[in-house]
Write a protein that holds these residues in place. Structure first.
Motif: not given
Length: 396
Positions: A225-229, A287-291
């Motif tokens: 999870v995170g900005r693509l950089c 919420a989607e990240v937590r799931a």
């Protein structure tokens, strides 16, 4: 105390931790007025961020005429106060960034001083020691409220003298570092008599959003999870996945986020033939990240530059171990009891850790998840952090 928060760009998808912090402070009974220099130009996915944007007052975005009027009003009615801010302003300008930018800072400071005076604000807190902290400092020197700021890293720690960090600390009522590593970096740039002004206060989570019901890590999916950089190092994931494919054909890696490295990551996925194993899912709501994390075996974050990632805390809160790198404050939270640490950019180490994560027994994964949850409860619970912040602001 009447409190305001000032950010450079707010809200942003990657800045959920600031919104959560503000909400936690308000739950202590202290209302917070939100200020930001500019509005984020990208789409906000989470409804809570969308609502937060509507509550934020912007100094620059859509307010060019207001900045000019504020500056003229300060020059006409309080010229001695403007003059008091000029030495610090000149120091910031000499440190770098260009004349026009620093004129804009002075104008934003004038607008902030006037708006905080009208609202009765007595303290302004900033996140990051960059633009917003400069504006808050100049506003203070022009007669505005006391200020403090939180320093995270990594970008703001690259060249602290160019940020005018010594002046910002000297004029601040308090400075907050999110890790021991960060505190040490700040102390390098000020005299020892200012060290007590630099406090360690961790970022945190609203643990009610992460009920301890996720169960033990399972399945064969890892989530990043995170900005693509480039700083996040996601470009190394396809090669590592390809290296363990023979042993773990069911492995899947989901990358949540977007950014300038998307094309490079997609090219690596194609080059290593792992399009069936690595998926780029774009930005998701909180919420989607937590799931997604709760459904995963572990978090994967092969970064080159971080402060102390909130997403690692989120994974730990959900009893998921983390595979990350030995940089900045990450080793202060992650070790072999709750995850895997590798040198950034070390392909062989990343492959070995990835294989170990996939081969780990359910019992080992459960023990790691339990340790991560315990660390977050002890160190990163906003219910405990918010009152400490309020105490620091009030004392300041």
């Amino acid at each position: 105390m009447k409190l305001a928060y000032l950010m450079n760009t707010y809200p942003v998808t990657s800045g959920t931790f600031i919104r959560r912090e503000i909400a936690a402070i308000e739950q202590t009974g202290v209302p917070v007025t939100r200020f930001a220099v500019r509005r984020w130009t990208e789409a906000l996915v989470d409804p809570l961020d969308q609502a937060e944007q509507a509550r934020t007052r912007y100094l620059l975005s859509g307010n060019a005429a207001g900045l000019v009027l504020a500056m003229l009003a300060e020059l006409l009615t309080r010229p001695h106060r403007v003059a008091r801010a000029l030495p610090a302003w000149a120091g910031l300008w000499r440190a770098g960034g260009g004349f026009v930018r620093h004129v804009a800072y002075l104008m934003q400071a004038a607008a902030l001083r006037r708006q905080t005076a009208a609202a009765g604000i007595t303290h302004v807190h900033c996140h990051f020691c960059t633009n917003a902290a400069a504006v808050a400092m100049l506003s203070r020197l022009m007669g505005g409220p006391a200020y403090s700021f939180t320093v995270h890293g990594p970008d703001e720690l690259v060249n602290l003298p160019a940020q005018g960090i010594a002046a910002k600390i000297a004029n601040a009522a308090a400075v907050i570092a999110i890790t021991r590593y960060c505190q040490g970096r700040l102390r390098e740039h000020v005299s020892a008599d200012l060290w007590p002004r630099i406090h360690i206060v961790h970022c945190g989570l609203k643990l009610e959003d992460f009920p301890d019901t996720a169960g033990n890590p399972r399945g064969e999916t890892l989530v990043c999870v995170g900005r693509l950089c480039p700083q996040k190092g996601q470009v190394h994931i396809p090669a590592a996945v390809a290296a363990v494919r023979g042993r773990f054909p069911g492995l899947r890696v989901i990358l949540i986020g977007d950014g300038e490295s998307r094309a490079a990551i997609e090219a690596e996925v194609a080059r290593h033939g792992v399009g069936d194993m690595v998926a780029l899912a774009g930005w998701k709501s909180n919420a989607e990240v937590r799931a997604a994390i709760a459904d995963a075996r572990a978090l994967l974050l092969p970064s080159y530059a971080e402060g102390l990632p909130i997403v690692i805390m989120e994974a730990f809160a959900l009893r998921r171990p983390a595979l990350s790198t030995t940089i900045a404050g990450i080793p202060e939270l992650v070790d072999a009891e709750c995850g895997w640490l590798v040198p950034p950019g070390d392909h062989d180490a990343l492959v070995a850790a990835l294989a170990d994560a996939m081969a780990a027994s359910p019992e080992r994964l459960a023990a790691m998840g339990a340790e991560g949850r315990a660390r977050v409860e002890a160190r990163h619970d906003l219910a405990a952090i918010a009152p400490r912040l309020v105490s620091l602001f009030t004392a300041a």
